[in-house]
Every structure is written in structure tokens, then in C-alpha cells.
Design an enzyme around this catalytic site. Structure first.
Site, PDB file in Angstrom:
ATOM      1  N   ASN A   9       0.860  -1.180   0.000  1.00 48.84           N
ATOM      2  CA  ASN A   9       0.000   0.000   0.000  1.00 48.84           C
ATOM      3  C   ASN A   9       0.897   1.232   0.000  1.00 48.84           C
ATOM      4  O   ASN A   9       1.502   1.551   1.017  1.00 48.84           O
ATOM      5  CB  ASN A   9      -0.892  -0.033   1.253  1.00 48.84           C
ATOM      6  CG  ASN A   9      -1.727   1.219   1.401  1.00 48.84           C
ATOM      7  OD1 ASN A   9      -1.830   2.023   0.474  1.00 48.84           O
ATOM      8  ND2 ASN A   9      -2.324   1.397   2.572  1.00 48.84           N
ATOM      9  N   LYS A  11       0.031   4.274  -0.224  1.00 49.15           N
ATOM     10  CA  LYS A  11      -0.639   5.434   0.394  1.00 49.15           C
ATOM     11  C   LYS A  11      -0.448   6.671  -0.483  1.00 49.15           C
ATOM     12  O   LYS A  11      -0.400   6.561  -1.702  1.00 49.15           O
ATOM     13  CB  LYS A  11      -0.128   5.631   1.824  1.00 49.15           C
ATOM     14  CG  LYS A  11      -0.145   4.335   2.632  1.00 49.15           C
ATOM     15  CD  LYS A  11       0.060   4.550   4.090  1.00 49.15           C
ATOM     16  CE  LYS A  11       0.114   3.202   4.783  1.00 49.15           C
ATOM     17  NZ  LYS A  11       0.099   3.313   6.223  1.00 49.15           N
ATOM     18  N   HIS A  98      -9.369   0.687   4.797  1.00 41.38           N
ATOM     19  CA  HIS A  98      -8.100   0.931   5.481  1.00 41.38           C
ATOM     20  C   HIS A  98      -8.328   1.846   6.686  1.00 41.38           C
ATOM     21  O   HIS A  98      -9.156   2.755   6.635  1.00 41.38           O
ATOM     22  CB  HIS A  98      -7.088   1.560   4.517  1.00 41.38           C
ATOM     23  CG  HIS A  98      -5.702   1.561   5.075  1.00 41.38           C
ATOM     24  ND1 HIS A  98      -5.267   2.514   5.961  1.00 41.38           N
ATOM     25  CD2 HIS A  98      -4.677   0.688   4.904  1.00 41.38           C
ATOM     26  CE1 HIS A  98      -4.020   2.220   6.316  1.00 41.38           C
ATOM     27  NE2 HIS A  98      -3.635   1.127   5.686  1.00 41.38           N
ATOM     28  N   GLU A 100      -6.786   4.281   7.796  1.00 42.53           N
ATOM     29  CA  GLU A 100      -6.623   5.726   7.543  1.00 42.53           C
ATOM     30  C   GLU A 100      -7.874   6.293   6.884  1.00 42.53           C
ATOM     31  O   GLU A 100      -8.231   7.450   7.111  1.00 42.53           O
ATOM     32  CB  GLU A 100      -5.363   5.956   6.694  1.00 42.53           C
ATOM     33  CG  GLU A 100      -4.109   5.715   7.525  1.00 42.53           C
ATOM     34  CD  GLU A 100      -2.917   5.195   6.744  1.00 42.53           C
ATOM     35  OE1 GLU A 100      -2.895   5.309   5.507  1.00 42.53           O
ATOM     36  OE2 GLU A 100      -1.990   4.662   7.395  1.00 42.53           O
ATOM     37  N   GLU A 170      -5.522  -5.650  10.243  1.00 40.96           N
ATOM     38  CA  GLU A 170      -4.504  -4.643  10.535  1.00 40.96           C
ATOM     39  C   GLU A 170      -4.813  -3.958  11.866  1.00 40.96           C
ATOM     40  O   GLU A 170      -5.609  -2.998  11.909  1.00 40.96           O
ATOM     41  CB  GLU A 170      -4.481  -3.589   9.428  1.00 40.96           C
ATOM     42  CG  GLU A 170      -4.183  -4.140   8.061  1.00 40.96           C
ATOM     43  CD  GLU A 170      -3.564  -3.085   7.151  1.00 40.96           C
ATOM     44  OE1 GLU A 170      -2.437  -3.286   6.709  1.00 40.96           O
ATOM     45  OE2 GLU A 170      -4.223  -2.050   6.920  1.00 40.96           O
ATOM     46  N   GLY A 176       2.222   1.661  10.850  1.00 38.35           N
ATOM     47  CA  GLY A 176       3.149   2.789  10.750  1.00 38.35           C
ATOM     48  C   GLY A 176       3.783   3.189  12.066  1.00 38.35           C
ATOM     49  O   GLY A 176       4.385   4.257  12.170  1.00 38.35           O
ATOM     50  N   SER A 216       3.375  -2.795  10.335  1.00 41.04           N
ATOM     51  CA  SER A 216       4.822  -2.778  10.560  1.00 41.04           C
ATOM     52  C   SER A 216       5.519  -4.103  10.219  1.00 41.04           C
ATOM     53  O   SER A 216       6.423  -4.534  10.920  1.00 41.04           O
ATOM     54  CB  SER A 216       5.140  -2.353  12.000  1.00 41.04           C
ATOM     55  OG  SER A 216       4.661  -1.034  12.223  1.00 41.04           O
TER      56      SER A 216
HETATM   57  C1  PEP Z   1      -0.755  -0.257   6.096  1.00 41.62           C
HETATM   58  O1  PEP Z   1      -0.846   0.946   5.944  1.00 41.62           O
HETATM   59  O2  PEP Z   1      -1.619  -1.010   5.626  1.00 41.62           O
HETATM   60  C2  PEP Z   1       0.394  -0.771   6.838  1.00 41.62           C
HETATM   61  C3  PEP Z   1       0.366  -2.020   7.235  1.00 41.62           C
HETATM   62  O3  PEP Z   1       1.416   0.118   7.083  1.00 41.62           O
HETATM   63  P1  PEP Z   1       2.841  -0.208   7.777  1.00 41.62           P
HETATM   64  O4  PEP Z   1       3.362  -1.467   7.139  1.00 41.62           O
HETATM   65  O5  PEP Z   1       3.685   0.975   7.482  1.00 41.62           O
HETATM   66  O6  PEP Z   1       2.571  -0.402   9.227  1.00 41.62           O
END
Ligand code: PEP
Length: 254
Positions: A9, A11, A98, A100, A170, A176, A216
């Protein structure tokens, strides 16, 4: 056998030129790697989806999807993109739900249900994201929250519809932040998700759905997380922006 997937992703990152460079670099990193039926996907911002798809340098093993869509077929929704616009340029997959989008754009389960329906109606595959916030986990409510997110947005679907659904668990506190769920926490939740699918549908369906972990995932923890029985790969944010890191994560899929 469930399909294993590593999805990136991107973003709101990367210009067109940077996107083309990144997809070419990832292609180079994995060109001699046998994916063995596993899938690799990247999700650039809308404006760059077509460029990345059409890039002559794109390794054809890398699928390209979109990060969002609007639930309406078309109309007066300035700044939005409809499902048919994605399929018309050859996009097959879209991320929905997601954290966000939920947090900054106030997308709730009812709206996500509409978006899922719009995607499926147009033949798109959905990577559906969900997961609990830190306070919800600390209060011991994480299983209830996840169950509710799934039921509200997805449990009206038919078994046939589910052929087009990929789940991405997630935990919001791990996105993040550098804080990863332990492989055991991921496995525990993924097993719970499968149990929830078994109760709502059937064991056959539950066993057929790819459930990705996101939060992460990095080259140094991917193998251990992906090694868990009910984890079928990952949705990767930060580490998907570096070709070498993303390739290392792809190679961590068995
Ligand atoms: C995400 O935004 O779906 C995500 C898992 O981000 P990160 O790997 O940076 O934690």
C-alpha cells in the site's frame, strides 16, 4: 490451498516518476524469484495507477490495484473515482476499509458495505482492511470489534461473492508505528477470523479465504509472521516503498 499474497500500500506517496522507478526496481529484485503461485500486488495513488500498470518495465508478476473507490456508479462527487473507471483501465483489485480511510475520512462499516457492493458489482476483487485500536485491545474488546467490522460490512455477501474477497487484519496500533503484533497475536486473531467465517458461512469458505496481516511488517519479522498457519501473507505500508525491503518480504512467503 489458499493463495498467499504480499501487497504494498503506497498510500499518498511517490510521484509518477518515482512510482515507475520503484515498480521497475521491485521487478528487478524478484525477476529470478519463483513466486510459486503466490501473488504480489502494489496499490499506488489513483493518479499513478494507470502509469504503473502500463509501465514497460513492470514485471508482469506484479499486479496493480487502487486504494479506494466511491460507492456511486457516477455523478456529482467532485474528487472521487468510481469502480467502473478502475475496471475500464484494467484494474482488478481495490483496497477498502483501510484504517486511515476510517479515521481521516470517517468511513464507517455501513459506508464500507456500500463500497464493497460497488466493487463487487463491477467485478473488482476487494482487499478488505479491518482491525482494532489500541484502547480496544487494552480493554479486551479486540475480538468483538473485529467480529463486528466483518459482520457489518461483509456478512450480507453470498458465498460466491467471497471468492472476490481478501481480508487484511490490521491492528491500528501496529500501522506505521513500528509496533508489530507478535506472530502469536496475529495467529490468534486470524484463527478467530476463520472461526467467525465458519460460523457465518462454512468451514470450506473459511479455509478458502486469504487473510493477510498488516502492521509494521519488515524484512526482519516477515518470515516469522508469515510462518503462522492462518497468516496468508501481508499488507505492507512503509516497507513497500523500498524495493529491497519489499522484495525481501515477498521472498519471506513460502
Ligand atoms: C498499512 O498501511 O496497511 C500498513 C500495514 O502500514 P505499515 O506497514 O507501514 O505499518
Amino acid at each position: 490451498m489458499r493463495t498467499k499474497i504480499v501487497a504494498g500500500n503506497w498510500k499518498m506517496n511517490l510521484t509518477r516518476d518515482e512510482s515507475l522507478q520503484l515498480v521497475a526496481d521491485i521487478g528487478g529484485e524478484i525477476q529470478n524469484h519463483d513466486l510459486n503461485g503466490n501473488r504480489v500486488m502494489v496499490f499506488p495513488p489513483f493518479i499513478n495507477v494507470g502509469y504503473v500498470m502500463d509501465s514497460g518495465n513492470r514485471n508482469q508478476q506484479i499486479e496493480v490495484g487502487a486504494q479506494n473507490l466511491h460507492q456511486a456508479e457516477s455523478g456529482a462527487y467532485t474528487g472521487e473515482v468510481a469502480a467502473s473507471m478502475l475496471t475500464n483501465i484494467g484494474v482488478n483489485s481495490v483496497i477498502l476499509g483501510h484504517s486511515e480511510r476510517r479515521e481521516y475520512f470517517h468511513e464507517d462499516d455501513d459506508l464500507l458495505k456500500e463500497k464493497v457492493d460497488a466493487a463487487l458489482k463491477n467485478g473488482l476483487e476487494v482487499v478488505f482492511c479491518f482491525g482494532e485500536k489500541l484502547f480496544e485491545r487494552q480493554a479486551g474488546n479486540h475480538f468483538a470489534i473485529v467480529e463486528q467490522q466483518l459482520k457489518k460490512a461483509l456478512f450480507h455477501l453470498s458465498e460466491k461473492d467471497w471468492e472476490k474477497i481478501i481480508l487484511a487484519y490490521e491492528p491500528v496500533w501496529a500501522i506505521g508505528t513500528g509496533m508489530t503484533a507478535t506472530p502469536e497475536q496475529a495467529q490468534e486473531m486470524h484463527a478467530f477470523i476463520r472461526k467467525t467465517l465458519t460460523k457465518g458461512y462454512s468451514e470450506k469458505l473459511a479455509e478458502s479465504i486469504s487473510i493477510l496481516y498488516g502492521g509494521s511488517v519488515k524484512p526482519n519479522n516477515a518470515e516469522e509472521i508469515f510462518g503462522k498457519t492462518d497468516v496468508d501473507g501481508g499488507l505492507i505500508g512503509g516497507a513497500s516503498l523500498k524495493a529491497a525491503d519489499f522484495a525481501a518480504i515477498i521472498k519471506a512467503l513460502s
